[in-house]
Design a protein around this motif. Structure first.
Motif, PDB file in Angstrom:
ATOM      1  N   GLY A  97       3.279 -16.026 -15.016  1.00  0.00           N
ATOM      2  CA  GLY A  97       2.242 -14.211 -14.840  1.00  0.00           C
ATOM      3  C   GLY A  97       1.577 -14.220 -13.356  1.00  0.00           C
ATOM      4  N   GLY A  98       1.124 -13.816 -13.332  1.00  0.00           N
ATOM      5  CA  GLY A  98       0.436 -13.418 -11.776  1.00  0.00           C
ATOM      6  C   GLY A  98       1.686 -13.086 -10.520  1.00  0.00           C
ATOM      7  N   TYR A  99       0.815 -12.066  -9.684  1.00  0.00           N
ATOM      8  CA  TYR A  99       2.017 -11.418  -8.437  1.00  0.00           C
ATOM      9  C   TYR A  99       2.073 -12.529  -7.377  1.00  0.00           C
ATOM     10  CZ  TYR A  99       1.197  -7.519 -11.146  1.00  0.00           C
ATOM     11  OH  TYR A  99       0.345  -6.072 -12.131  1.00  0.00           O
ATOM     12  N   PHE A 100       3.219 -12.989  -7.302  1.00  0.00           N
ATOM     13  CA  PHE A 100       3.934 -13.656  -5.829  1.00  0.00           C
ATOM     14  C   PHE A 100       3.572 -12.760  -4.536  1.00  0.00           C
ATOM     15  CE2 PHE A 100       7.079 -14.923  -8.308  1.00  0.00           C
ATOM     16  CZ  PHE A 100       7.271 -16.559  -8.822  1.00  0.00           C
ATOM     17  N   LEU A 101       3.255 -13.520  -3.269  1.00  0.00           N
ATOM     18  CA  LEU A 101       2.762 -12.674  -2.578  1.00  0.00           C
ATOM     19  C   LEU A 101       3.713 -11.851  -1.704  1.00  0.00           C
ATOM     20  CD1 LEU A 101       0.232 -13.148   0.057  1.00  0.00           C
ATOM     21  CD2 LEU A 101       2.219 -14.852   1.013  1.00  0.00           C
ATOM     22  N   ALA A 120       6.620  -5.088 -11.381  1.00  0.00           N
ATOM     23  CA  ALA A 120       8.407  -4.265 -10.988  1.00  0.00           C
ATOM     24  C   ALA A 120       8.847  -5.489  -9.893  1.00  0.00           C
ATOM     25  CB  ALA A 120       9.346  -3.059 -11.408  1.00  0.00           C
ATOM     26  N   THR A 121       8.472  -5.438  -8.660  1.00  0.00           N
ATOM     27  CA  THR A 121       9.176  -5.845  -7.364  1.00  0.00           C
ATOM     28  C   THR A 121       8.257  -7.240  -7.365  1.00  0.00           C
ATOM     29  OG1 THR A 121       8.633  -4.014  -6.490  1.00  0.00           O
ATOM     30  CG2 THR A 121       9.291  -6.170  -5.082  1.00  0.00           C
ATOM     31  N   LEU A 122       7.181  -7.745  -7.875  1.00  0.00           N
ATOM     32  CA  LEU A 122       6.174  -8.974  -7.476  1.00  0.00           C
ATOM     33  C   LEU A 122       6.022  -9.845  -8.354  1.00  0.00           C
ATOM     34  CD1 LEU A 122       4.495  -7.517  -4.553  1.00  0.00           C
ATOM     35  CD2 LEU A 122       6.625  -9.548  -4.315  1.00  0.00           C
ATOM     36  N   TRP A 123       6.055  -9.356  -9.866  1.00  0.00           N
ATOM     37  CA  TRP A 123       5.260  -9.810 -10.937  1.00  0.00           C
ATOM     38  C   TRP A 123       5.864 -11.223 -11.433  1.00  0.00           C
ATOM     39  CZ3 TRP A 123       1.033 -10.008 -13.336  1.00  0.00           C
ATOM     40  CH2 TRP A 123       0.900 -10.923 -14.684  1.00  0.00           C
ATOM     41  N   ASP A 124       6.118 -12.089 -11.920  1.00  0.00           N
ATOM     42  CA  ASP A 124       6.209 -13.942 -12.200  1.00  0.00           C
ATOM     43  C   ASP A 124       6.402 -13.739 -13.471  1.00  0.00           C
ATOM     44  OD1 ASP A 124       7.384 -15.914 -12.368  1.00  0.00           O
ATOM     45  OD2 ASP A 124       5.261 -17.448 -12.032  1.00  0.00           O
ATOM     46  N   PRO A 125       7.375 -13.290 -13.833  1.00  0.00           N
ATOM     47  CA  PRO A 125       8.037 -13.442 -15.752  1.00  0.00           C
ATOM     48  C   PRO A 125       7.941 -14.864 -16.241  1.00  0.00           C
ATOM     49  CG  PRO A 125      10.004 -13.402 -14.187  1.00  0.00           C
ATOM     50  CD  PRO A 125       9.094 -13.161 -13.239  1.00  0.00           C
ATOM     51  N   ALA A 144      -3.019  -5.630 -20.100  1.00  0.00           N
ATOM     52  CA  ALA A 144      -2.880  -6.170 -18.585  1.00  0.00           C
ATOM     53  C   ALA A 144      -3.896  -6.901 -18.224  1.00  0.00           C
ATOM     54  CB  ALA A 144      -2.412  -5.415 -18.017  1.00  0.00           C
ATOM     55  N   ILE A 145      -5.153  -6.530 -18.734  1.00  0.00           N
ATOM     56  CA  ILE A 145      -6.613  -7.239 -17.906  1.00  0.00           C
ATOM     57  C   ILE A 145      -6.024  -8.727 -18.658  1.00  0.00           C
ATOM     58  CG2 ILE A 145      -9.027  -7.540 -18.344  1.00  0.00           C
ATOM     59  CD1 ILE A 145      -8.915  -4.965 -17.901  1.00  0.00           C
ATOM     60  N   THR A 146      -5.643  -8.955 -19.799  1.00  0.00           N
ATOM     61  CA  THR A 146      -5.560 -10.610 -20.711  1.00  0.00           C
ATOM     62  C   THR A 146      -4.925 -10.673 -19.826  1.00  0.00           C
ATOM     63  OG1 THR A 146      -6.299  -9.067 -22.760  1.00  0.00           O
ATOM     64  CG2 THR A 146      -5.281 -11.438 -22.590  1.00  0.00           C
ATOM     65  N   ALA A 147      -3.606 -10.344 -19.732  1.00  0.00           N
ATOM     66  CA  ALA A 147      -2.114 -11.265 -18.740  1.00  0.00           C
ATOM     67  C   ALA A 147      -2.295 -11.701 -17.360  1.00  0.00           C
ATOM     68  CB  ALA A 147      -0.948 -10.750 -19.082  1.00  0.00           C
ATOM     69  N   LEU A 148      -3.230 -10.849 -16.897  1.00  0.00           N
ATOM     70  CA  LEU A 148      -3.789 -11.476 -16.011  1.00  0.00           C
ATOM     71  C   LEU A 148      -4.836 -12.367 -15.355  1.00  0.00           C
ATOM     72  CD1 LEU A 148      -3.277 -10.579 -12.723  1.00  0.00           C
ATOM     73  CD2 LEU A 148      -4.709  -9.323 -12.517  1.00  0.00           C
ATOM     74  N   ASP A 192      11.874  -5.860   2.826  1.00  0.00           N
ATOM     75  CA  ASP A 192      10.900  -6.496   2.437  1.00  0.00           C
ATOM     76  C   ASP A 192       9.177  -5.490   2.041  1.00  0.00           C
ATOM     77  OD1 ASP A 192      12.085  -8.114   3.876  1.00  0.00           O
ATOM     78  OD2 ASP A 192      10.679  -8.791   5.652  1.00  0.00           O
ATOM     79  N   SER A 193       8.641  -6.709   0.787  1.00  0.00           N
ATOM     80  CA  SER A 193       7.459  -5.919   0.242  1.00  0.00           C
ATOM     81  C   SER A 193       6.273  -7.261  -0.246  1.00  0.00           C
ATOM     82  CB  SER A 193       7.896  -5.549  -1.137  1.00  0.00           C
ATOM     83  OG  SER A 193       8.888  -6.705  -2.280  1.00  0.00           O
ATOM     84  N   THR A 194       5.502  -6.612  -0.247  1.00  0.00           N
ATOM     85  CA  THR A 194       3.932  -8.153   0.292  1.00  0.00           C
ATOM     86  C   THR A 194       2.602  -6.565  -0.852  1.00  0.00           C
ATOM     87  OG1 THR A 194       2.519  -9.006   1.417  1.00  0.00           O
ATOM     88  CG2 THR A 194       3.207  -6.394   2.476  1.00  0.00           C
ATOM     89  N   LEU A 195       2.080  -7.607  -1.458  1.00  0.00           N
ATOM     90  CA  LEU A 195       0.675  -7.278  -1.937  1.00  0.00           C
ATOM     91  C   LEU A 195       0.176  -6.302  -0.835  1.00  0.00           C
ATOM     92  CD1 LEU A 195       0.705  -8.773  -5.955  1.00  0.00           C
ATOM     93  CD2 LEU A 195       0.466  -6.537  -5.096  1.00  0.00           C
ATOM     94  N   TYR A 196       0.579  -7.189   0.139  1.00  0.00           N
ATOM     95  CA  TYR A 196      -1.397  -7.243   1.352  1.00  0.00           C
ATOM     96  C   TYR A 196      -1.727  -5.620   1.354  1.00  0.00           C
ATOM     97  CZ  TYR A 196      -3.499  -8.085   6.544  1.00  0.00           C
ATOM     98  OH  TYR A 196      -4.424  -8.006   7.058  1.00  0.00           O
TER      99      TYR A 196
END
Length: 460
Positions: A214-218, A206-211, A255-259, A168-172
């Motif tokens: 965009g944005g990072y999944f929880l 690579a693990t959590l970015w929504d292709p 990356a700032i623009t994409a986020l 399991d992986s998380t940004l927390y």
């Protein structure tokens, strides 16, 4: 089925008079207020529900509506189930992995409360030490603490690719470590540390970015992505990218623009303010003050070409209009009755300081200083550090002195130490750092990196 009650002083007094412990369930907008699956008829025997209805007071709280209660009793995962006394002492946290059959744990809590009364359970305090006289920070303390945190982060990042791929992986918690590494690399002008931060960021992406949007999944649980995005996670990465630009400007700019585009695409917004989660329309002020501060810093450093000061000043004014006469802000939009929070007051001060610098307008600094006044007053502890929220006579809450929010306060103090109250503000900042000095590295998990970030600025 269980009849859930609201958190209010009348219900707590009734529970106290009837000697009934409180079963507190904290849900969240993050999973659309999903209740604990253990509290369903197919998971528990009928006599468990009878025991709950007869001898406990079930109380349901939504984390985003009562962030003060979540800060004190929450575990960071939702739903969260904890048994407390009506006076706010914790009898037991019912961990989902360990407590499936709830009857016996609840019976144990009830017996403990009947036998010990108001002294049952343990007081809610985040780990910290109280000093009659605060010890000075030794000259080598900051350097040793920073080095210890760097070694911890180095070991963790070296295992990240295999760990996040296999489990399991998380940004927390990762954002605190990432931003510590970025700022350490900048402070030391050490490309190897900046490259380590880049490795951490690349693995998370690579693990959590929504292709798609965009944005990072929880989080990711094995091969299953949890399709929820948390605004604070996006801001952790955005802050790292803005600071990372000192090391590698062009990729950080892209990356700032994409986020930023992904935040607009994924989160509900109202008058330029964004919701807590991609699945919710509840709007918290702390995240939006933080986003405002990052946008101002990005514009000032020429990292955000499509925005100007005229674009973000209206958002700053929208937030400023929410300030009460006593300087406090409500934690939630459209909820002016909510208790003020240290994190909100501190990020407001930080955001207004950034706007003041960008606009060269000192009136914004005055608004920020007003946001800090409650921190210097009702939230300040004589032993040093600030309470996470203020207690009221009508609804007393156990006092806690949270590390992350206190480091936001220390950061805000750093931005205002050159003003008319500079000497006093510096004293507040130093005492806040000192109160956590003996155990910030051992007892606070990933939050210890917040402490490390402030240690980087000692003497600067």
């Amino acid at each position: 089925m269980i009849t859930w009650h609201s958190w209010n002083v009348d219900n707590l007094r009734r529970a106290d008079a009837e000697l009934r412990p409180v079963i507190l369930q904290i849900t969240s907008e993050i999973n659309r207020r999903c209740v604990d699956p253990r509290l369903t008829p197919d998971q528990q025997e009928a006599y468990t529900f009878e025991e709950i209805e007869r001898n406990f007071l079930p109380v349901l709280v939504v984390a985003e509506e009562r962030p003060d209660i979540d800060m004190i009793f929450g575990s960071g995962t939702y739903p969260c189930l904890v048994v407390i006394t009506p006076h706010g002492r914790v009898l037991k946290t019912l961990e989902p992995e360990m407590e499936q059959d709830l009857y016996n744990p609840l019976l144990e809590c009830r017996r403990t409360y009947i036998n010990a009364g108001h002294t049952a359970g343990h007081a809610v305090v985040l780990p910290h030490y109280l000093f009659a006289d605060l010890p000075a920070i030794p000259e080598d303390f900051a350097q040793k603490g920073i080095e210890q945190l760097f070694q911890d982060a180095n070991r963790f990042v070296s295992t990240m690719p295999a760990m996040m791929d296999a489990s399991d992986s998380t940004l927390y918690g990762q954002g605190d470590m990432l931003n510590f590494l970025v700022e350490l690399g900048n402070a030391r002008q050490d490309e190897s540390i900046s490259e380590l931060a880049g490795t951490c960021l690349n693995v998370l992406t690579a693990t959590l970015w929504d292709p798609e949007l965009g944005g990072y999944f929880l989080a990711k649980e094995k091969e299953h992505i949890i399709g929820v995005k948390k605004l604070s996670d996006q801001l952790d990465i955005l802050e790292a990218l803005i600071n990372f630009s000192e090391f590698d400007r062009a990729p950080a700019h892209q990356a700032i623009t994409a986020l930023r585009q992904s935040i607009t695409a994924n989160f509900y917004q109202e008058n330029g303010l964004f919701a807590f989660y991609s699945t919710s329309d509840a709007i918290g002020l702390e995240n939006n003050f933080r986003y405002l501060a990052l946008l101002a810093k990005g514009i000032r450093n020429a990292l955000i070409a499509d925005l100007s000061v005229n674009d973000i000043t209206p958002i700053a004014q929208t937030l400023a209009n929410l300030q009460q006469a006593n300087g406090t802000f409500p934690p939630l939009l459209h909820r002016s009755d909510s208790a003020p929070l240290l994190g909100v007051q501190s990020t407001a001060a930080i955001a207004f300081a950034e706007i003041a610098t960008l606009c060269n307008d000192e009136s914004w600094r005055e608004k920020g200083l007003q946001a800090l006044y409650p921190c210097f007053g009702s939230m300040w502890r004589t032993a040093g550090g600030c309470l996470g929220t203020t207690n009221t006579a009508s609804e007393p809450l156990p006092p806690v002195c949270p590390l992350r929010e206190n480091m936001l306060f220390a950061h805000a103090c750093r931005l205002y130490r050159d003003g008319t109250m500079g000497e006093n503000i510096t004293t507040y900042r130093n005492q806040t750092l000192q109160i956590f000095m003996q155990n910030a590295f051992a007892s606070f998990g990933a939050q210890r990196y917040c402490y490390g970030r402030e240690l980087l600025f000692i003497g600067r």
